[in-house]
Write an enzyme that holds these catalytic residues in place. Structure first.
Site, short mmCIF file in Angstrom:
data_model
loop_
_atom_site.label_atom_id
_atom_site.label_comp_id
_atom_site.label_asym_id
_atom_site.label_seq_id
_atom_site.Cartn_x
_atom_site.Cartn_y
_atom_site.Cartn_z
N HIS A 56 0.82 -1.22 0.00
CA HIS A 56 0.00 0.00 0.00
C HIS A 56 0.85 1.26 0.00
O HIS A 56 2.04 1.25 0.34
CB HIS A 56 -0.97 0.00 1.18
N CYS A 64 2.26 -5.10 7.05
CA CYS A 64 2.02 -4.83 5.63
C CYS A 64 3.21 -4.06 5.06
O CYS A 64 4.08 -3.58 5.79
CB CYS A 64 0.73 -4.05 5.44
#
Length: 284
Positions: free
Chosen positions: A185, A204
Protein backbone atom coordinates in the site's frame (compact mmCIF):
# COMPACT_ATOMS: atom_id res chain seq x y z
CA UNK A 1 35.75 -8.51 -6.36
CA UNK A 2 35.53 -4.74 -6.08
CA UNK A 3 39.25 -3.87 -6.12
CA UNK A 4 42.64 -5.25 -7.07
CA UNK A 5 44.03 -6.88 -3.93
CA UNK A 6 47.64 -6.44 -5.09
CA UNK A 7 47.55 -2.64 -4.68
CA UNK A 8 49.87 -1.83 -1.76
CA UNK A 9 49.89 1.96 -2.11
CA UNK A 10 48.44 4.19 0.60
CA UNK A 11 46.75 6.54 -1.88
CA UNK A 12 42.96 6.82 -1.81
CA UNK A 13 42.65 6.92 -5.59
CA UNK A 14 39.57 7.36 -7.78
CA UNK A 15 39.56 3.64 -8.55
CA UNK A 16 39.61 2.83 -4.83
CA UNK A 17 36.73 5.21 -4.22
CA UNK A 18 34.74 3.47 -6.98
CA UNK A 19 35.50 0.13 -5.33
CA UNK A 20 34.35 1.44 -1.94
CA UNK A 21 31.05 2.61 -3.47
CA UNK A 22 30.55 -0.78 -5.14
CA UNK A 23 31.18 -2.56 -1.84
CA UNK A 24 28.76 -0.26 -0.05
CA UNK A 25 26.03 -0.85 -2.62
CA UNK A 26 26.49 -4.63 -2.46
CA UNK A 27 26.03 -4.48 1.30
CA UNK A 28 23.04 -2.16 1.41
CA UNK A 29 24.95 0.92 2.57
CA UNK A 30 24.64 4.40 1.12
CA UNK A 31 27.34 4.58 -1.61
CA UNK A 32 29.23 7.61 -0.30
CA UNK A 33 32.69 6.38 -1.25
CA UNK A 34 33.81 7.18 2.30
CA UNK A 35 35.00 4.45 4.65
CA UNK A 36 32.91 4.72 7.83
CA UNK A 37 32.18 2.62 10.93
CA UNK A 38 29.29 0.79 9.26
CA UNK A 39 31.51 -0.31 6.39
CA UNK A 40 34.34 -1.37 8.71
CA UNK A 41 31.90 -3.48 10.76
CA UNK A 42 30.86 -5.33 7.61
CA UNK A 43 34.48 -5.79 6.50
CA UNK A 44 35.21 -7.40 9.88
CA UNK A 45 32.53 -10.10 9.52
CA UNK A 46 34.46 -13.43 9.54
CA UNK A 47 34.63 -15.40 6.29
CA UNK A 48 33.25 -18.48 8.08
CA UNK A 49 30.13 -16.52 9.06
CA UNK A 50 29.66 -15.37 5.46
CA UNK A 51 30.00 -18.95 4.22
CA UNK A 52 27.35 -20.09 6.69
CA UNK A 53 25.11 -17.21 5.63
CA UNK A 54 25.45 -18.17 1.95
CA UNK A 55 24.65 -21.83 2.69
CA UNK A 56 21.57 -20.86 4.74
CA UNK A 57 20.30 -18.67 1.91
CA UNK A 58 20.99 -21.34 -0.70
CA UNK A 59 18.96 -23.75 1.40
CA UNK A 60 16.20 -21.15 1.72
CA UNK A 61 15.93 -20.77 -2.06
CA UNK A 62 15.31 -24.51 -2.40
CA UNK A 63 11.93 -23.96 -0.74
CA UNK A 64 10.97 -21.05 -3.00
CA UNK A 65 8.57 -21.69 -5.86
CA UNK A 66 10.22 -21.89 -9.31
CA UNK A 67 9.67 -18.76 -11.42
CA UNK A 68 7.04 -19.45 -14.08
CA UNK A 69 6.58 -15.87 -15.25
CA UNK A 70 9.15 -13.33 -16.35
CA UNK A 71 6.69 -10.62 -15.25
CA UNK A 72 6.53 -10.54 -11.46
CA UNK A 73 6.99 -8.47 -8.32
CA UNK A 74 9.72 -9.40 -5.84
CA UNK A 75 9.87 -7.90 -2.34
CA UNK A 76 12.96 -8.89 -0.38
CA UNK A 77 12.53 -8.11 3.31
CA UNK A 78 16.22 -7.79 4.33
CA UNK A 79 17.02 -5.40 1.46
CA UNK A 80 13.71 -3.57 2.04
CA UNK A 81 13.29 -3.18 -1.71
CA UNK A 82 10.62 -4.01 -4.29
CA UNK A 83 11.76 -5.02 -7.77
CA UNK A 84 9.42 -5.33 -10.75
CA UNK A 85 10.48 -7.73 -13.49
CA UNK A 86 9.14 -7.81 -17.06
CA UNK A 87 10.10 -9.68 -20.23
CA UNK A 88 13.00 -7.25 -20.64
CA UNK A 89 14.31 -8.12 -17.18
CA UNK A 90 14.40 -5.69 -14.27
CA UNK A 91 11.83 -2.97 -15.03
CA UNK A 92 12.25 -0.79 -11.94
CA UNK A 93 12.81 -0.92 -8.20
CA UNK A 94 11.70 1.13 -5.23
CA UNK A 95 12.29 1.16 -1.47
CA UNK A 96 9.63 -0.34 0.77
CA UNK A 97 8.83 -0.28 4.47
CA UNK A 98 8.41 -3.72 6.03
CA UNK A 99 7.24 -5.02 9.41
CA UNK A 100 9.15 -4.08 12.52
CA UNK A 101 10.45 -6.69 14.92
CA UNK A 102 7.50 -8.41 16.58
CA UNK A 103 5.32 -7.59 13.56
CA UNK A 104 7.55 -9.20 10.97
CA UNK A 105 6.36 -9.38 7.37
CA UNK A 106 5.63 -13.02 6.44
CA UNK A 107 7.38 -14.88 3.62
CA UNK A 108 5.05 -16.29 0.92
CA UNK A 109 3.99 -16.12 -2.74
CA UNK A 110 0.67 -15.09 -4.26
CA UNK A 111 -0.80 -13.11 -7.19
CA UNK A 112 -1.86 -9.46 -7.14
CA UNK A 113 -5.47 -9.49 -8.37
CA UNK A 114 -6.95 -6.18 -7.24
CA UNK A 115 -6.08 -2.53 -6.85
CA UNK A 116 -8.12 -0.37 -4.49
CA UNK A 117 -7.94 3.38 -4.97
CA UNK A 118 -8.56 5.53 -1.87
CA UNK A 119 -8.97 2.51 0.40
CA UNK A 120 -10.67 2.59 3.78
CA UNK A 121 -8.57 0.98 6.50
CA UNK A 122 -10.13 -1.79 8.55
CA UNK A 123 -8.00 -1.26 11.63
CA UNK A 124 -6.62 -4.49 13.15
CA UNK A 125 -7.93 -5.31 16.61
CA UNK A 126 -4.45 -5.27 18.14
CA UNK A 127 -3.93 -1.67 16.99
CA UNK A 128 -7.40 -0.67 18.19
CA UNK A 129 -6.71 -2.16 21.63
CA UNK A 130 -3.11 -1.08 22.12
CA UNK A 131 -2.94 2.25 20.31
CA UNK A 132 -6.37 3.73 19.59
CA UNK A 133 -8.43 2.88 22.68
CA UNK A 134 -6.01 4.68 25.06
CA UNK A 135 -6.30 7.77 22.82
CA UNK A 136 -10.11 7.47 22.79
CA UNK A 137 -10.11 7.52 26.60
CA UNK A 138 -8.06 10.70 26.76
CA UNK A 139 -9.89 12.43 23.87
CA UNK A 140 -13.60 11.81 23.30
CA UNK A 141 -13.37 13.37 19.81
CA UNK A 142 -10.40 11.27 18.66
CA UNK A 143 -12.41 9.11 16.23
CA UNK A 144 -14.12 12.10 14.61
CA UNK A 145 -10.86 14.03 14.31
CA UNK A 146 -9.24 11.09 12.50
CA UNK A 147 -12.15 10.22 10.21
CA UNK A 148 -12.70 6.86 11.93
CA UNK A 149 -16.10 5.19 12.13
CA UNK A 150 -17.29 2.41 14.42
CA UNK A 151 -18.25 -0.71 12.45
CA UNK A 152 -19.23 -2.77 15.48
CA UNK A 153 -19.27 -2.02 19.19
CA UNK A 154 -17.61 -4.33 21.68
CA UNK A 155 -14.97 -4.56 24.38
CA UNK A 156 -12.56 -3.96 21.49
CA UNK A 157 -14.68 -2.17 18.87
CA UNK A 158 -14.26 -2.78 15.15
CA UNK A 159 -13.07 0.47 13.59
CA UNK A 160 -12.56 1.67 10.05
CA UNK A 161 -10.70 4.78 8.95
CA UNK A 162 -12.30 6.33 5.88
CA UNK A 163 -10.31 7.53 2.85
CA UNK A 164 -8.51 10.80 3.38
CA UNK A 165 -5.17 12.55 3.70
CA UNK A 166 -4.44 10.98 7.09
CA UNK A 167 -5.36 7.40 6.12
CA UNK A 168 -2.17 5.33 6.61
CA UNK A 169 -2.93 3.28 3.48
CA UNK A 170 -2.54 6.41 1.37
CA UNK A 171 -4.25 6.61 -1.99
CA UNK A 172 -4.01 3.01 -3.18
CA UNK A 173 -3.49 -0.55 -1.97
CA UNK A 174 -2.60 -3.70 -3.88
CA UNK A 175 -4.30 -6.94 -2.84
CA UNK A 176 -3.18 -10.54 -3.24
CA UNK A 177 -4.90 -13.52 -1.56
CA UNK A 178 -3.12 -14.72 1.60
CA UNK A 179 -3.97 -15.83 5.10
CA UNK A 180 -1.64 -13.27 6.72
CA UNK A 181 -3.71 -10.15 5.88
CA UNK A 182 -0.66 -8.62 4.21
CA UNK A 183 -0.82 -6.32 1.20
CA UNK A 184 1.17 -3.56 -0.50
CA UNK A 185 0.00 0.00 0.00
CA UNK A 186 0.76 3.67 -0.38
CA UNK A 187 1.44 5.94 2.60
CA UNK A 188 0.95 9.67 3.23
CA UNK A 189 4.35 9.85 4.96
CA UNK A 190 7.15 9.52 2.40
CA UNK A 191 10.01 10.67 4.66
CA UNK A 192 10.85 7.21 6.02
CA UNK A 193 11.82 5.84 2.59
CA UNK A 194 15.07 7.80 2.74
CA UNK A 195 16.11 5.97 5.93
CA UNK A 196 18.47 2.98 5.62
CA UNK A 197 16.47 1.10 8.29
CA UNK A 198 12.86 0.73 7.17
CA UNK A 199 11.40 -1.93 9.49
CA UNK A 200 8.58 0.29 10.70
CA UNK A 201 5.20 -1.18 9.74
CA UNK A 202 2.75 -3.51 11.51
CA UNK A 203 3.43 -6.19 8.89
CA UNK A 204 2.02 -4.83 5.63
CA UNK A 205 4.41 -3.37 3.06
CA UNK A 206 4.44 0.34 2.21
CA UNK A 207 5.71 1.27 -1.25
CA UNK A 208 7.56 4.47 -2.13
CA UNK A 209 5.85 5.10 -5.49
CA UNK A 210 2.33 3.66 -5.53
CA UNK A 211 1.38 5.49 -8.73
CA UNK A 212 4.26 3.90 -10.65
CA UNK A 213 3.33 0.44 -9.36
CA UNK A 214 -0.34 0.98 -10.30
CA UNK A 215 0.65 2.04 -13.83
CA UNK A 216 2.85 -1.04 -14.17
CA UNK A 217 0.10 -3.42 -13.03
CA UNK A 218 -2.55 -1.79 -15.24
CA UNK A 219 -0.42 -1.49 -18.38
CA UNK A 220 -2.41 -4.24 -20.15
CA UNK A 221 -5.71 -2.48 -19.42
CA UNK A 222 -5.50 0.31 -21.96
CA UNK A 223 -8.51 2.20 -20.62
CA UNK A 224 -6.50 2.80 -17.43
CA UNK A 225 -4.25 5.57 -18.68
CA UNK A 226 -1.81 7.44 -16.48
CA UNK A 227 -4.28 10.33 -16.33
CA UNK A 228 -7.15 8.03 -15.28
CA UNK A 229 -5.01 6.41 -12.59
CA UNK A 230 -4.00 9.83 -11.26
CA UNK A 231 -7.63 10.95 -11.24
CA UNK A 232 -8.72 7.80 -9.39
CA UNK A 233 -5.99 8.23 -6.78
CA UNK A 234 -7.05 11.81 -6.11
CA UNK A 235 -10.83 11.39 -6.29
CA UNK A 236 -11.22 10.69 -2.57
CA UNK A 237 -13.66 7.89 -3.43
CA UNK A 238 -12.97 4.22 -2.83
CA UNK A 239 -12.81 2.22 -6.07
CA UNK A 240 -11.76 -1.40 -6.64
CA UNK A 241 -10.26 -2.50 -9.96
CA UNK A 242 -9.80 -6.17 -10.87
CA UNK A 243 -6.60 -6.95 -12.77
CA UNK A 244 -7.21 -8.78 -16.04
CA UNK A 245 -3.73 -10.25 -15.74
CA UNK A 246 -2.84 -11.32 -12.21
CA UNK A 247 0.71 -10.40 -11.28
CA UNK A 248 2.83 -12.94 -9.34
CA UNK A 249 4.28 -11.50 -6.15
CA UNK A 250 6.96 -13.09 -4.00
CA UNK A 251 7.74 -11.91 -0.48
CA UNK A 252 11.21 -13.29 0.19
CA UNK A 253 13.86 -13.28 2.91
CA UNK A 254 17.31 -13.37 1.34
CA UNK A 255 20.31 -11.87 3.10
CA UNK A 256 22.78 -13.18 0.50
CA UNK A 257 22.40 -13.43 -3.28
CA UNK A 258 24.23 -12.95 -6.57
CA UNK A 259 22.99 -9.99 -8.61
CA UNK A 260 22.67 -9.57 -12.39
CA UNK A 261 26.33 -8.52 -12.60
CA UNK A 262 27.47 -11.72 -10.90
CA UNK A 263 28.40 -9.88 -7.70
CA UNK A 264 27.68 -11.16 -4.21
CA UNK A 265 25.25 -9.08 -2.17
CA UNK A 266 24.67 -9.18 1.59
CA UNK A 267 22.06 -7.59 3.84
CA UNK A 268 21.49 -7.56 7.62
CA UNK A 269 19.55 -10.42 9.19
CA UNK A 270 16.81 -8.09 10.45
CA UNK A 271 14.49 -10.81 11.80
CA UNK A 272 17.30 -13.14 13.00
CA UNK A 273 16.11 -15.91 10.65
CA UNK A 274 19.72 -16.57 9.56
CA UNK A 275 20.90 -16.62 13.17
CA UNK A 276 18.30 -19.24 14.11
CA UNK A 277 19.04 -21.38 11.04
CA UNK A 278 22.82 -21.19 11.53
CA UNK A 279 22.44 -22.27 15.17
CA UNK A 280 20.59 -25.41 14.00
CA UNK A 281 22.59 -26.19 10.87
CA UNK A 282 26.06 -25.63 12.32
CA UNK A 283 25.47 -26.56 15.97
CA UNK A 284 28.66 -28.62 16.13
Amino acid sequence: KDYNGTDTTNIFSDSLQIAVKAFQERNGLKPTGLVNDSMISILNIPVEQRMQQIIVNMNRTLWMQPEKDSSRIEVNIPSQMLVAYADIGRAFEMPVIVGKEGNGTTIFSSNINQIVFNPAWNIPGSIVKNEIMPKMKSDATYLKKNNIEVVKQGDVPELRQLPGKDNPLGKVKFLFPNTHEIYLHDTPDKTAFAKPERTLSHGCIRVADAAKLAQYLLQDQKDWTRQKINAAMNSGKEQTVDLKTKEPVNITYLTAWVDEKGMMNFRPDIYNHDKDAIAKMFAS
